[in-house]
Write a protein that holds these residues in place. Structure first.
Motif, PDB file in Angstrom:
ATOM      1  N   ILE A 102       0.734  -1.173  -0.010  1.00  0.00           N
ATOM      2  CA  ILE A 102      -0.019   0.093  -0.066  1.00  0.00           C
ATOM      3  C   ILE A 102       0.781   1.208  -0.047  1.00  0.00           C
ATOM      4  CG2 ILE A 102      -1.568   1.165   1.459  1.00  0.00           C
ATOM      5  CD1 ILE A 102      -2.781  -1.198   2.197  1.00  0.00           C
ATOM      6  N   ALA A 103       2.011   1.328   0.903  1.00  0.00           N
ATOM      7  CA  ALA A 103       3.023   2.503   0.472  1.00  0.00           C
ATOM      8  C   ALA A 103       3.452   2.655  -0.577  1.00  0.00           C
ATOM      9  CB  ALA A 103       3.910   2.217   1.992  1.00  0.00           C
ATOM     10  N   ALA A 104       3.949   1.510  -1.261  1.00  0.00           N
ATOM     11  CA  ALA A 104       4.368   1.748  -2.373  1.00  0.00           C
ATOM     12  C   ALA A 104       3.242   2.342  -3.726  1.00  0.00           C
ATOM     13  CB  ALA A 104       5.036   0.468  -3.126  1.00  0.00           C
ATOM     14  N   GLY A 105       2.145   1.632  -3.419  1.00  0.00           N
ATOM     15  CA  GLY A 105       1.122   2.278  -4.316  1.00  0.00           C
ATOM     16  C   GLY A 105       0.613   3.502  -4.432  1.00  0.00           C
ATOM     17  N   LEU A 106       0.497   3.992  -3.103  1.00  0.00           N
ATOM     18  CA  LEU A 106      -0.077   5.191  -2.586  1.00  0.00           C
ATOM     19  C   LEU A 106       1.182   6.417  -2.528  1.00  0.00           C
ATOM     20  CD1 LEU A 106      -2.650   4.564   0.069  1.00  0.00           C
ATOM     21  CD2 LEU A 106      -2.971   5.390  -2.308  1.00  0.00           C
ATOM     22  N   GLY A 107       2.412   6.129  -2.374  1.00  0.00           N
ATOM     23  CA  GLY A 107       3.445   7.165  -2.402  1.00  0.00           C
ATOM     24  C   GLY A 107       3.899   7.664  -3.809  1.00  0.00           C
ATOM     25  N   ASN A 108       4.686   8.645  -3.723  1.00  0.00           N
ATOM     26  CA  ASN A 108       5.291   9.159  -5.025  1.00  0.00           C
ATOM     27  C   ASN A 108       6.088   8.412  -5.625  1.00  0.00           C
ATOM     28  OD1 ASN A 108       7.862   9.569  -3.599  1.00  0.00           O
ATOM     29  ND2 ASN A 108       7.069  11.482  -2.632  1.00  0.00           N
ATOM     30  N   ARG A 109       6.818   8.836  -6.996  1.00  0.00           N
ATOM     31  CA  ARG A 109       7.551   7.887  -7.753  1.00  0.00           C
ATOM     32  C   ARG A 109       8.773   7.476  -6.998  1.00  0.00           C
ATOM     33  NH1 ARG A 109      11.661   9.355 -11.238  1.00  0.00           N
ATOM     34  NH2 ARG A 109      11.178  11.430 -10.855  1.00  0.00           N
ATOM     35  N   TRP A 110       9.457   8.244  -6.097  1.00  0.00           N
ATOM     36  CA  TRP A 110      10.704   7.924  -5.360  1.00  0.00           C
ATOM     37  C   TRP A 110      10.287   6.905  -4.179  1.00  0.00           C
ATOM     38  CZ3 TRP A 110      14.845   8.673  -7.643  1.00  0.00           C
ATOM     39  CH2 TRP A 110      15.012   9.638  -8.532  1.00  0.00           C
ATOM     40  N   VAL A 111       9.363   7.049  -3.483  1.00  0.00           N
ATOM     41  CA  VAL A 111       8.938   6.033  -2.404  1.00  0.00           C
ATOM     42  C   VAL A 111       8.503   4.892  -3.268  1.00  0.00           C
ATOM     43  CG1 VAL A 111       6.919   5.547  -0.881  1.00  0.00           C
ATOM     44  CG2 VAL A 111       8.018   7.776  -0.846  1.00  0.00           C
ATOM     45  N   ASP A 112       7.822   4.666  -3.977  1.00  0.00           N
ATOM     46  CA  ASP A 112       7.509   3.570  -5.046  1.00  0.00           C
ATOM     47  C   ASP A 112       8.878   2.775  -5.590  1.00  0.00           C
ATOM     48  OD1 ASP A 112       6.265   1.487  -6.240  1.00  0.00           O
ATOM     49  OD2 ASP A 112       5.336   2.739  -7.997  1.00  0.00           O
ATOM     50  N   LEU A 113       9.689   3.662  -5.958  1.00  0.00           N
ATOM     51  CA  LEU A 113      10.947   3.161  -6.574  1.00  0.00           C
ATOM     52  C   LEU A 113      11.850   2.411  -5.397  1.00  0.00           C
ATOM     53  CD1 LEU A 113      13.043   2.626  -9.016  1.00  0.00           C
ATOM     54  CD2 LEU A 113      13.752   4.945  -8.298  1.00  0.00           C
ATOM     55  N   VAL A 114      11.953   3.003  -4.232  1.00  0.00           N
ATOM     56  CA  VAL A 114      12.736   2.563  -3.130  1.00  0.00           C
ATOM     57  C   VAL A 114      12.161   1.358  -2.272  1.00  0.00           C
ATOM     58  CG1 VAL A 114      13.690   2.970  -0.915  1.00  0.00           C
ATOM     59  CG2 VAL A 114      13.848   4.844  -2.662  1.00  0.00           C
ATOM     60  N   LEU A 115      10.689   1.378  -2.334  1.00  0.00           N
ATOM     61  CA  LEU A 115       9.979   0.206  -1.772  1.00  0.00           C
ATOM     62  C   LEU A 115      10.044  -0.868  -2.624  1.00  0.00           C
ATOM     63  CD1 LEU A 115       7.168   1.900   0.352  1.00  0.00           C
ATOM     64  CD2 LEU A 115       9.335   1.063   0.964  1.00  0.00           C
ATOM     65  N   SER A 116      10.169  -0.718  -4.006  1.00  0.00           N
ATOM     66  CA  SER A 116      10.033  -1.838  -4.756  1.00  0.00           C
ATOM     67  C   SER A 116      11.289  -2.357  -5.236  1.00  0.00           C
ATOM     68  CB  SER A 116       9.613  -1.249  -6.123  1.00  0.00           C
ATOM     69  OG  SER A 116       8.067  -0.805  -6.221  1.00  0.00           O
ATOM     70  N   ARG A 117      12.302  -1.830  -4.944  1.00  0.00           N
ATOM     71  CA  ARG A 117      13.714  -2.353  -4.979  1.00  0.00           C
ATOM     72  C   ARG A 117      14.099  -3.002  -3.936  1.00  0.00           C
ATOM     73  NH1 ARG A 117      12.612  -0.487  -9.141  1.00  0.00           N
ATOM     74  NH2 ARG A 117      11.883  -2.661  -9.101  1.00  0.00           N
ATOM     75  N   ILE A 118      13.624  -2.522  -2.588  1.00  0.00           N
ATOM     76  CA  ILE A 118      13.803  -3.436  -1.365  1.00  0.00           C
ATOM     77  C   ILE A 118      12.894  -4.654  -1.422  1.00  0.00           C
ATOM     78  CG2 ILE A 118      13.140  -3.395   0.960  1.00  0.00           C
ATOM     79  CD1 ILE A 118      13.574  -0.694   1.204  1.00  0.00           C
ATOM     80  N   THR A 119      11.661  -4.611  -1.994  1.00  0.00           N
ATOM     81  CA  THR A 119      10.930  -5.978  -2.085  1.00  0.00           C
ATOM     82  C   THR A 119      11.753  -7.096  -3.141  1.00  0.00           C
ATOM     83  OG1 THR A 119       8.848  -4.489  -1.703  1.00  0.00           O
ATOM     84  CG2 THR A 119       8.700  -6.741  -2.835  1.00  0.00           C
ATOM     85  N   ASP A 120      12.055  -6.387  -4.185  1.00  0.00           N
ATOM     86  CA  ASP A 120      13.005  -7.271  -5.116  1.00  0.00           C
ATOM     87  C   ASP A 120      14.261  -7.995  -4.554  1.00  0.00           C
ATOM     88  OD1 ASP A 120      11.233  -6.515  -7.158  1.00  0.00           O
ATOM     89  OD2 ASP A 120      12.338  -4.970  -8.093  1.00  0.00           O
ATOM     90  N   ILE A 121      14.896  -7.086  -3.682  1.00  0.00           N
ATOM     91  CA  ILE A 121      16.104  -7.754  -2.918  1.00  0.00           C
ATOM     92  C   ILE A 121      15.518  -8.994  -1.996  1.00  0.00           C
ATOM     93  CG2 ILE A 121      17.756  -7.404  -1.217  1.00  0.00           C
ATOM     94  CD1 ILE A 121      18.155  -4.624  -2.187  1.00  0.00           C
ATOM     95  N   PHE A 122      14.424  -8.715  -1.276  1.00  0.00           N
ATOM     96  CA  PHE A 122      13.892  -9.922  -0.459  1.00  0.00           C
ATOM     97  C   PHE A 122      13.451 -10.943  -1.232  1.00  0.00           C
ATOM     98  CE2 PHE A 122      14.681  -6.765   2.910  1.00  0.00           C
ATOM     99  CZ  PHE A 122      14.650  -7.638   4.035  1.00  0.00           C
ATOM    100  N   ILE A 123      12.771 -10.863  -2.497  1.00  0.00           N
ATOM    101  CA  ILE A 123      12.147 -11.645  -3.195  1.00  0.00           C
ATOM    102  C   ILE A 123      13.352 -12.712  -3.761  1.00  0.00           C
ATOM    103  CG2 ILE A 123      11.287 -12.450  -5.456  1.00  0.00           C
ATOM    104  CD1 ILE A 123       9.195 -10.032  -4.967  1.00  0.00           C
ATOM    105  N   SER A 124      14.704 -11.977  -4.089  1.00  0.00           N
ATOM    106  CA  SER A 124      15.764 -12.861  -4.611  1.00  0.00           C
ATOM    107  C   SER A 124      16.724 -13.195  -3.473  1.00  0.00           C
ATOM    108  CB  SER A 124      16.740 -11.706  -5.464  1.00  0.00           C
ATOM    109  OG  SER A 124      17.261 -10.665  -4.533  1.00  0.00           O
TER     110      SER A 124
END
Length: 341
Positions: free
Chosen positions: A134-156
């Motif tokens: 929800i934070a990534a979806g509702l946040g601005n472009r930079w918040v979405d980018l940072v949270l999405s990269r953190i998520t990708d790291i944990f998935i990998s």
């Protein structure tokens, strides 16, 4: 919101009848799947066994930690004395080789540990995945980018390697079941849920009622809690139902490798570790925890898939193709008749 009305033919007249609510429709679809009902009964029985472990062992008159050296044959390497692993009125499923601990008591207490760790890890995964998505979806472009990269790291991240490393460096004084639940919950599972929640949030936040709430001056937290979470409930519940059997398997694998739950706390994976050399002398010591683990994972998987089908109308419609079509048609007709009355 006004209740939707559907036109149906009843007693020769066209009478508007209130449509079945979402909850009733969900239970109707769930009841139409016989395998899911059986799986739900198995899961309910396992939960009752886990919750009632102290009562069940008290009825037997045993506990999971007491040694019974007189019930094992030390001359044969610790094989239980008697037939079927020492089964008797005092020990319903026999005793463990070498230790003589009651096998029934350890099995039911192992259900409590395995289910408890899996459920706690699932709660952590759901909370973290929903908040991050929800934070990534509702946040601005930079918040979405940072949270999405953190998520990708944990998935990998490789789950087993990370879990083995973290479990090895944490002091043994920390409660092991809590530690296993936290590590499994924080390292795995939530990343995929976060991406799913983010995608759904991006879709929902463009709808009119969310835009109206934003124009009304609602805070981001209020919009997420009152407008987005109801729309996210179905996919989140579906994914959570499928995470529980996966977490049980992970806990059993970690205990089997010797870095999960430590003795004397019983765990099905830990019992399998100790039973690998006794499958010939005392086969029930291996078969009972393996069978319990298999049935639990199978029942939870079938139940989770049934929940997914009941919550997804497209999946529910596919069930009508094949042998279950007539049964489900009868169930729908009975539900419509119940709605009219």
């Amino acid at each position: 919101m006004s209740e939707a009305l559907v036109a149906v033919e009843a007693a020769g007249t066209d009478a508007p009848v209130p449509a079945a609510s979402g909850a009733r429709l969900f239970w109707r679809r769930l009841r139409a799947q016989r395998a899911v009902l059986v799986a739900a009964a198995v899961v309910a029985l396992l939960v009752l066994v886990a919750l009632g472990a102290p009562l069940l062992t008290a009825l037997e008159g045993q506990d999971p930690t007491t040694y019974h050296p007189t019930l094992i044959d030390s001359a044969r390497g610790g094989v239980p004395i008697g037939s079927f692993g020492g089964m008797s009125g005092d020990h319903w499923l026999g005793v463990e080789p070498q230790t003589g601990r009651d096998l029934f008591a350890r099995l039911v207490y192992g259900a409590r540990v395995s289910l408890g760790v899996a459920l706690a890890a699932t709660v952590v995964q759901v909370l973290l995945g929903v908040v991050m998505g929800i934070a990534a979806g509702l946040g601005n472009r930079w918040v979405d980018l940072v949270l999405s990269r953190i998520t990708d790291i944990f998935i990998s991240m490789p789950l087993m390697i990370m879990a083995l490393a973290l479990l090895a460096i944490v002091p043994s004084s920390f409660p092991r079941p809590v530690l296993v639940a936290l590590i499994v919950g924080l390292v795995s599972g939530w990343g995929t849920l976060s991406k799913m929640v983010r995608a759904q949030t991006l879709t929902l936040k463009g709808l009119d009622y969310v835009s109206a709430a934003r124009l009304s001056g609602w805070s981001t937290v209020s919009i997420a809690r009152r407008e987005l979470l109801p729309g996210l409930a179905a996919p989140v519940i579906t994914y959570a139902a499928l995470l529980v059997p996966q977490n049980i398997s992970v806990e059993a694998a970690l205990s089997f490798l010797g870095v999960g739950v430590k003795p004397p706390t019983p765990s099905w994976g830990q019992m399998l570790t100790a039973a690998d050399v006794w499958y010939q002398a005392a086969p029930q010591y291996l078969l009972l925890p393996a069978g319990a683990l298999f049935m639990t994972v199978l029942a939870l998987t079938v139940l989770g898939d049934g929940v997914r089908t009941a919550l997804d109308p497209r999946a529910a419609s596919r069930l009508r193709v094949g042998t279950g079509r007539k049964r489900e048609a009868r169930a729908d007709a009975a539900a419509r008749k119940e709605d009219r009355t």
